[in-house]
Design a protein around this motif. Structure first.
Motif, PDB file in Angstrom:
ATOM      1  N   TRP A  22      60.084  52.196  30.228  1.00 19.77           N
ATOM      2  CA  TRP A  22      58.987  51.602  29.460  1.00 19.77           C
ATOM      3  C   TRP A  22      57.886  51.127  30.408  1.00 19.77           C
ATOM      4  O   TRP A  22      56.701  51.389  30.184  1.00 19.77           O
ATOM      5  CB  TRP A  22      59.518  50.440  28.631  1.00 19.77           C
ATOM      6  CG  TRP A  22      58.602  49.911  27.582  1.00 19.77           C
ATOM      7  CD1 TRP A  22      58.621  50.190  26.252  1.00 19.77           C
ATOM      8  CD2 TRP A  22      57.520  48.966  27.769  1.00 19.77           C
ATOM      9  NE1 TRP A  22      57.627  49.508  25.596  1.00 19.77           N
ATOM     10  CE2 TRP A  22      56.940  48.753  26.498  1.00 19.77           C
ATOM     11  CE3 TRP A  22      56.991  48.297  28.861  1.00 19.77           C
ATOM     12  CZ2 TRP A  22      55.861  47.894  26.309  1.00 19.77           C
ATOM     13  CZ3 TRP A  22      55.909  47.445  28.679  1.00 19.77           C
ATOM     14  CH2 TRP A  22      55.359  47.243  27.419  1.00 19.77           C
ATOM     15  N   LEU A  23      58.273  50.441  31.468  1.00 20.10           N
ATOM     16  CA  LEU A  23      57.283  49.910  32.408  1.00 20.10           C
ATOM     17  C   LEU A  23      56.541  51.031  33.131  1.00 20.10           C
ATOM     18  O   LEU A  23      55.331  50.929  33.364  1.00 20.10           O
ATOM     19  CB  LEU A  23      57.971  48.993  33.423  1.00 20.10           C
ATOM     20  CG  LEU A  23      58.478  47.647  32.881  1.00 20.10           C
ATOM     21  CD1 LEU A  23      59.326  46.940  33.923  1.00 20.10           C
ATOM     22  CD2 LEU A  23      57.313  46.757  32.452  1.00 20.10           C
ATOM     23  N   VAL A  24      57.251  52.096  33.489  1.00 21.76           N
ATOM     24  CA  VAL A  24      56.601  53.220  34.171  1.00 21.76           C
ATOM     25  C   VAL A  24      55.582  53.884  33.254  1.00 21.76           C
ATOM     26  O   VAL A  24      54.442  54.180  33.656  1.00 21.76           O
ATOM     27  CB  VAL A  24      57.650  54.239  34.648  1.00 21.76           C
ATOM     28  CG1 VAL A  24      56.969  55.524  35.121  1.00 21.76           C
ATOM     29  CG2 VAL A  24      58.495  53.646  35.775  1.00 21.76           C
ATOM     30  N   LEU A  25      55.971  54.126  32.000  1.00 24.00           N
ATOM     31  CA  LEU A  25      55.043  54.751  31.054  1.00 24.00           C
ATOM     32  C   LEU A  25      53.867  53.824  30.742  1.00 24.00           C
ATOM     33  O   LEU A  25      52.724  54.283  30.582  1.00 24.00           O
ATOM     34  CB  LEU A  25      55.776  55.127  29.764  1.00 24.00           C
ATOM     35  CG  LEU A  25      56.851  56.205  29.893  1.00 24.00           C
ATOM     36  CD1 LEU A  25      57.478  56.497  28.531  1.00 24.00           C
ATOM     37  CD2 LEU A  25      56.286  57.478  30.501  1.00 24.00           C
ATOM     38  N   PHE A  26      54.131  52.536  30.680  1.00 25.95           N
ATOM     39  CA  PHE A  26      53.069  51.554  30.463  1.00 25.95           C
ATOM     40  C   PHE A  26      52.092  51.581  31.639  1.00 25.95           C
ATOM     41  O   PHE A  26      50.866  51.521  31.452  1.00 25.95           O
ATOM     42  CB  PHE A  26      53.701  50.170  30.302  1.00 25.95           C
ATOM     43  CG  PHE A  26      52.753  49.090  29.839  1.00 25.95           C
ATOM     44  CD1 PHE A  26      52.027  49.229  28.668  1.00 25.95           C
ATOM     45  CD2 PHE A  26      52.598  47.921  30.576  1.00 25.95           C
ATOM     46  CE1 PHE A  26      51.164  48.235  28.232  1.00 25.95           C
ATOM     47  CE2 PHE A  26      51.743  46.916  30.144  1.00 25.95           C
ATOM     48  CZ  PHE A  26      51.021  47.076  28.976  1.00 25.95           C
ATOM     49  N   ALA A  27      52.628  51.683  32.849  1.00 30.95           N
ATOM     50  CA  ALA A  27      51.768  51.771  34.032  1.00 30.95           C
ATOM     51  C   ALA A  27      50.922  53.045  34.009  1.00 30.95           C
ATOM     52  O   ALA A  27      49.745  53.028  34.394  1.00 30.95           O
ATOM     53  CB  ALA A  27      52.622  51.727  35.303  1.00 30.95           C
ATOM     54  N   LEU A  28      51.484  54.146  33.556  1.00 32.86           N
ATOM     55  CA  LEU A  28      50.718  55.385  33.442  1.00 32.86           C
ATOM     56  C   LEU A  28      49.564  55.235  32.458  1.00 32.86           C
ATOM     57  O   LEU A  28      48.475  55.774  32.667  1.00 32.86           O
ATOM     58  CB  LEU A  28      51.633  56.531  33.002  1.00 32.86           C
ATOM     59  CG  LEU A  28      52.419  57.249  34.089  1.00 32.86           C
ATOM     60  CD1 LEU A  28      53.353  58.275  33.463  1.00 32.86           C
ATOM     61  CD2 LEU A  28      51.488  57.918  35.093  1.00 32.86           C
ATOM     62  N   VAL A 134      40.775  50.406  24.220  1.00 33.29           N
ATOM     63  CA  VAL A 134      41.997  50.609  25.011  1.00 33.29           C
ATOM     64  C   VAL A 134      42.402  49.318  25.706  1.00 33.29           C
ATOM     65  O   VAL A 134      43.582  48.932  25.704  1.00 33.29           O
ATOM     66  CB  VAL A 134      41.784  51.738  26.037  1.00 33.29           C
ATOM     67  CG1 VAL A 134      43.039  51.909  26.896  1.00 33.29           C
ATOM     68  CG2 VAL A 134      41.445  53.047  25.346  1.00 33.29           C
ATOM     69  N   LEU A 135      41.446  48.621  26.293  1.00 37.35           N
ATOM     70  CA  LEU A 135      41.733  47.370  26.998  1.00 37.35           C
ATOM     71  C   LEU A 135      42.343  46.337  26.064  1.00 37.35           C
ATOM     72  O   LEU A 135      43.346  45.686  26.392  1.00 37.35           O
ATOM     73  CB  LEU A 135      40.443  46.827  27.619  1.00 37.35           C
ATOM     74  CG  LEU A 135      40.520  45.465  28.302  1.00 37.35           C
ATOM     75  CD1 LEU A 135      41.510  45.492  29.454  1.00 37.35           C
ATOM     76  CD2 LEU A 135      39.142  45.029  28.789  1.00 37.35           C
ATOM     77  N   VAL A 136      41.759  46.187  24.903  1.00 40.24           N
ATOM     78  CA  VAL A 136      42.230  45.200  23.930  1.00 40.24           C
ATOM     79  C   VAL A 136      43.670  45.486  23.509  1.00 40.24           C
ATOM     80  O   VAL A 136      44.536  44.595  23.507  1.00 40.24           O
ATOM     81  CB  VAL A 136      41.297  45.199  22.698  1.00 40.24           C
ATOM     82  CG1 VAL A 136      41.984  44.591  21.491  1.00 40.24           C
ATOM     83  CG2 VAL A 136      40.014  44.445  23.011  1.00 40.24           C
ATOM     84  N   SER A 137      43.936  46.734  23.137  1.00 41.66           N
ATOM     85  CA  SER A 137      45.240  47.061  22.567  1.00 41.66           C
ATOM     86  C   SER A 137      46.347  47.066  23.619  1.00 41.66           C
ATOM     87  O   SER A 137      47.446  46.542  23.374  1.00 41.66           O
ATOM     88  CB  SER A 137      45.178  48.398  21.839  1.00 41.66           C
ATOM     89  OG  SER A 137      44.497  49.360  22.601  1.00 41.66           O
ATOM     90  N   LEU A 138      46.091  47.632  24.796  1.00 49.67           N
ATOM     91  CA  LEU A 138      47.123  47.632  25.833  1.00 49.67           C
ATOM     92  C   LEU A 138      47.431  46.221  26.319  1.00 49.67           C
ATOM     93  O   LEU A 138      48.588  45.888  26.598  1.00 49.67           O
ATOM     94  CB  LEU A 138      46.690  48.507  27.007  1.00 49.67           C
ATOM     95  CG  LEU A 138      46.679  50.022  26.796  1.00 49.67           C
ATOM     96  CD1 LEU A 138      46.294  50.738  28.090  1.00 49.67           C
ATOM     97  CD2 LEU A 138      48.015  50.530  26.294  1.00 49.67           C
ATOM     98  N   SER A 139      46.417  45.377  26.433  1.00 52.09           N
ATOM     99  CA  SER A 139      46.650  43.983  26.852  1.00 52.09           C
ATOM    100  C   SER A 139      47.520  43.248  25.843  1.00 52.09           C
ATOM    101  O   SER A 139      48.421  42.491  26.223  1.00 52.09           O
ATOM    102  CB  SER A 139      45.318  43.253  27.024  1.00 52.09           C
ATOM    103  OG  SER A 139      44.528  43.843  28.024  1.00 52.09           O
ATOM    104  N   ALA A 140      47.257  43.468  24.558  1.00 51.21           N
ATOM    105  CA  ALA A 140      48.017  42.767  23.518  1.00 51.21           C
ATOM    106  C   ALA A 140      49.463  43.226  23.459  1.00 51.21           C
ATOM    107  O   ALA A 140      50.336  42.463  23.023  1.00 51.21           O
ATOM    108  CB  ALA A 140      47.341  42.980  22.161  1.00 51.21           C
ATOM    109  N   ILE A 141      49.752  44.443  23.889  1.00 49.99           N
ATOM    110  CA  ILE A 141      51.133  44.938  23.847  1.00 49.99           C
ATOM    111  C   ILE A 141      52.048  44.089  24.721  1.00 49.99           C
ATOM    112  O   ILE A 141      53.218  43.888  24.392  1.00 49.99           O
ATOM    113  CB  ILE A 141      51.167  46.427  24.266  1.00 49.99           C
ATOM    114  CG1 ILE A 141      50.646  47.299  23.115  1.00 49.99           C
ATOM    115  CG2 ILE A 141      52.575  46.864  24.660  1.00 49.99           C
ATOM    116  CD1 ILE A 141      50.510  48.764  23.455  1.00 49.99           C
ATOM    117  N   ILE A 142      51.532  43.560  25.830  1.00 46.31           N
ATOM    118  CA  ILE A 142      52.364  42.705  26.686  1.00 46.31           C
ATOM    119  C   ILE A 142      52.834  41.480  25.895  1.00 46.31           C
ATOM    120  O   ILE A 142      54.007  41.118  25.918  1.00 46.31           O
ATOM    121  CB  ILE A 142      51.596  42.270  27.940  1.00 46.31           C
ATOM    122  CG1 ILE A 142      51.236  43.485  28.794  1.00 46.31           C
ATOM    123  CG2 ILE A 142      52.432  41.286  28.763  1.00 46.31           C
ATOM    124  CD1 ILE A 142      50.422  43.154  30.032  1.00 46.31           C
TER     125      ILE A 142
END
Length: 408
Positions: A22-28, A134-142
């Protein structure tokens, strides 16, 4: 839990650890985003302006970069509010991230083919709106998905790709790809492809389910929650401004103060040293903040490292000291990238408005204060004074985190 598991309850989603996959794909996914954000401001827009309008390249490139920053400042909180309120079946974070990715990469691919800076400005404005989504949604996933004990590592998965994207992307657009149109097309394709594995594999809580507050949220008065979040946001803004004040004019420092005949090559050496230290520190910072359950002290330490880098440049302006400063700055900013994001995520005041609140923090970070400060200082003083000012700004940013009371 694997990335593809679905139909979990909201509580299970919030308490189940994320896997290494999960973390690797998130980093990608973040790697693709940072390609779109970092490369235009660092190189691609300047190169494009020199081709489109050689006689006015400084003014055109400055306008295009400022336009993208302003669009992020305006649209990040707006899209954050919309993202929180939407309930698409595909998942609100995934839908907005995928939509923003397409909106950003498609016009990005055609920017390099433009012969008019006005048309390039229109396309880059659309790109910036997509980047905001993209910034908004990926940040909120954390905040939505990652348990508190793993948020440092998730934040490192957000920060380390920024360094890799800048270094690797610069190699692609300067050494591997010939021609301005081709470079924009290749970066757009890379930015589109790398986030897709995560976006298609990630599963959110079912639409309509309310995500409960984390342990850090429970029992905290709403106003106090926003008070602490405000101090964390102010700290982020100050540290980033100080860092930009210290790095933006580094080329001029090498040529005007150190009197290097060909400052481009030494600048590349400093950048590579800085990025290497930054990547290692970001990875280590994510592990340390999760292990020690400490956020404030590490953010303050990151600001201290960066302030020290600026001070040594101000007091001992030599080439060898510049290398030391690059290491200190890289350690400090890398540590900041991973720990500061985890701190902000822990302090989100309301689980129903995570994307909006993170949007305000990210938007404030984009306000172009560094060029104004640099212009004001250099108009009346020199580079030594500029680096002293940068050190003071970053030190104040580190002190601000101790106004936060609800987390360590």
């Amino acid at each position: 839990m694997t990335t593809g598991e679905a139909e979990l309850t909201t509580e299970a989603v919030r308490t189940t650890p994320v896997s290494r996959t999960w973390l690797v794909l998130f980093a990608l996914a973040w790697f693709g985003f940072w390609l779109l954000v970092m490369l235009p401001g660092q190189f691609m827009v300047v190169k494009l302006a020199s081709v489109i309008s050689p006689g006015e390249k400084v003014g055109v490139s400055s306008f295009l970069i400022a336009e993208m920053q302003l669009a992020l400042v305006v649209f990040v909180p707006i899209i954050g509010w919309l993202c929180d309120r939407s309930r698409p079946r595909f998942g609100r974070r995934r839908t907005w991230a995928l939509g923003g990715l397409i909106l950003a990469t498609v016009p990005f691919a055609f920017v390099g083919q433009q012969h008019s800076w006005i048309l390039a400005a229109v396309l880059l404005g659309i790109v910036a709106i997509g980047e905001a989504a993209v910034l908004v949604s990926l940040s909120a996933i954390i905040a939505d998905r990652v348990p508190v004990a793993q948020r440092g590592r998730a934040s490192a998965a957000m920060g380390v790709p920024q360094v890799i994207a800048l270094a690797g992307g610069m190699i692609v657009v300067t050494d591997l790809v010939d021609g301005v149109p081709e470079s924009w097309m290749v970066i757009a394709l890379l930015a589109l492809v790398t986030p897709l594995p995560f976006l298609f594999a990630y599963r959110e809580a079912r639409p309509g389910e309310r995500v409960p507050a984390s342990h850090a949220d429970r029992g905290r008065p709403r106003l106090r929650g926003y008070r602490d979040f405000g101090w964390a946001t102010l700290s982020r803004v100050l540290v980033n401004v100080g860092n930009l004040v210290g790095t933006t004019y580094l080329l001029f420092f090498l040529s005007d103060v150190l009197k290097l005949r060909d400052p481009d090559s030494p600048l590349m050496v400093l950048i590579l040293v800085y990025l290497g230290a930054c990547a290692l520190a970001s990875w280590a910072g994510g592990l340390l903040t999760d292990r020690w359950r400490s956020r404030r002290a590490l953010v303050a330490a990151s600001a201290g490292f960066q302030a020290a880098a600026a001070l040594v440049l101000a007091l001992i302006p030599t080439w060898s000291v510049s290398i030391v400063a690059a290491v200190l700055l890289g350690i400090g900013y890398g540590l900041f990238l991973s720990v500061d994001q985890a701190l902000l995520t822990d302090l989100l005041p309301d689980p129903r408005t995570r994307a909006r609140d993170l949007g305000f923090a990210n938007s404030a970070q984009q306000i172009p204060l560094a060029p104004l400060i640099g212009w004001a200082v250099l108009s009346v003083a020199g580079y030594s004074q500029l680096y002293v000012v940068a050190a003071v700004i970053m030190a104040i940013g580190g002190i601000c985190v101790y106004r936060i009371r609800s987390v360590r």
